[in-house]
Design a protein around this motif. Structure first.
Motif, PDB file in Angstrom:
ATOM      1  N   THR A  31       1.225   3.930  -3.159  1.00 58.66           N
ATOM      2  CA  THR A  31       1.148   5.605  -3.088  1.00 58.66           C
ATOM      3  C   THR A  31       1.587   6.321  -4.115  1.00 58.66           C
ATOM      4  O   THR A  31       1.042   7.278  -5.020  1.00 58.66           O
ATOM      5  CB  THR A  31       0.970   6.024  -2.013  1.00 58.66           C
ATOM      6  OG1 THR A  31      -0.739   5.070  -1.430  1.00 58.66           O
ATOM      7  CG2 THR A  31       0.463   7.615  -1.529  1.00 58.66           C
ATOM      8  N   GLN A  43       0.920  -1.325  -0.058  1.00 61.84           N
ATOM      9  CA  GLN A  43      -0.737   0.135  -0.325  1.00 61.84           C
ATOM     10  C   GLN A  43       0.894   1.072  -0.495  1.00 61.84           C
ATOM     11  O   GLN A  43       0.474   2.373  -0.789  1.00 61.84           O
ATOM     12  CB  GLN A  43      -1.011  -0.163   1.256  1.00 61.84           C
ATOM     13  CG  GLN A  43      -1.730   1.532   1.433  1.00 61.84           C
ATOM     14  CD  GLN A  43      -2.644   1.497   0.000  1.00 61.84           C
ATOM     15  OE1 GLN A  43      -2.744   0.398  -0.453  1.00 61.84           O
ATOM     16  NE2 GLN A  43      -2.635   2.494  -0.020  1.00 61.84           N
ATOM     17  N   PRO A  78       1.815   8.842   5.454  1.00 61.53           N
ATOM     18  CA  PRO A  78       2.654   7.728   4.760  1.00 61.53           C
ATOM     19  C   PRO A  78       4.048   7.261   5.731  1.00 61.53           C
ATOM     20  O   PRO A  78       4.605   8.172   6.604  1.00 61.53           O
ATOM     21  CB  PRO A  78       3.683   8.778   3.697  1.00 61.53           C
ATOM     22  CG  PRO A  78       3.089  10.027   3.931  1.00 61.53           C
ATOM     23  CD  PRO A  78       1.708   9.866   4.678  1.00 61.53           C
TER      24      PRO A  78
END
Length: 226
Positions: free
Chosen positions: A10, A6, A178
């Motif tokens: 991004t 994931q 993040p």
């Protein structure tokens, strides 16, 4: 693996969308528009490169594959360069730097120590607003150098603080930002290899202070596993 996938997806999605936009609208974009989109692509690529390097370094560390390559170098110049290069990504970010009291040279692995510093400084930037200053100080004392990076960001909840050096752990107030949860554990590992240590002090909504303790001389390294 799902978390890592994931995090990689991004910046890849950002690069993909911006590149497609440039292709479709190239004949209608001004020079300024192209510069803005190119900068966003550049920043996304930096994030992707940072993630890949962290994952690869963690893999080597967990397998005991990171070894010191010690040499004599100027620690103050290394710290200044890291702050300058990281600060270049956020030109409006104030950096308060005080490294006048460090030994002129130390013996250690400059590449690994730079990686640890980059991790801590980039965390300080990531978890605080772009207008909030980062304080970086370094002091030599009793054969050790203490490098302290302090931010005024979101901080770490008290109940999460004991676990922040564990791989993949992320504070509950940082889960939407993040990150892989590998950076601090990797920085700690690098400091341990040098015979040093890494300490974290923090208060939620009041900021975080990370101290890297580095021996002035380390020529052999120690064996540690994450």
């Amino acid at each position: 693996m799902a978390l890592l996938a994931q995090q990689l997806r991004t910046p890849l999605s950002t690069i993909n969308a911006l590149a497609q936009g440039l292709i479709r609208r190239a004949d209608r974009l001004s020079t300024h528009d192209v510069q803005v989109k190119a900068e966003k692509i550049w920043r996304a690529s930096l994030r992707l490169d940072e993630l890949i390097e962290t994952i690869l370094s963690y893999t080597r560390a967990s397998a005991g594959g990171i070894m010191l390559n010690p040499g004599e170098f100027h620690l103050s110049e290394l710290i200044k360069r890291v702050c300058r290069e990281q600060g270049g990504q956020e030109p409006d970010r104030p950096f308060h730097l005080d490294v006048k009291d460090v030994p002129e040279t130390i013996v250690g692995d400059p590449i690994l120590l730079e990686q640890a510093l980059v991790i801590v400084v980039s965390n300080a930037m990531k978890y605080s607003r772009p207008d909030q200053p980062i304080d970086v100080t370094a002091r030599g004392e009793d054969g050790m150098v203490r490098i302290t990076i302090k931010d005024r960001g979101i901080g770490i909840p008290e109940r999460d603080l004991p676990f922040v050096l564990q791989p993949f752990f992320r504070g509950r107030n940082a889960k939407k930002l993040p990150g892989t949860g590998l950076g601090l554990s990797l920085a700690w590992y690098i400091l341990k290899l040098h015979g040093g240590n890494l300490e974290v002090e923090s208060r939620e909504k009041r900021g975080t202070k990370v101290t890297l303790m580095v021996p002035e001389t380390n020529t052999t390294g120690l064996s540690y596993s994450i």
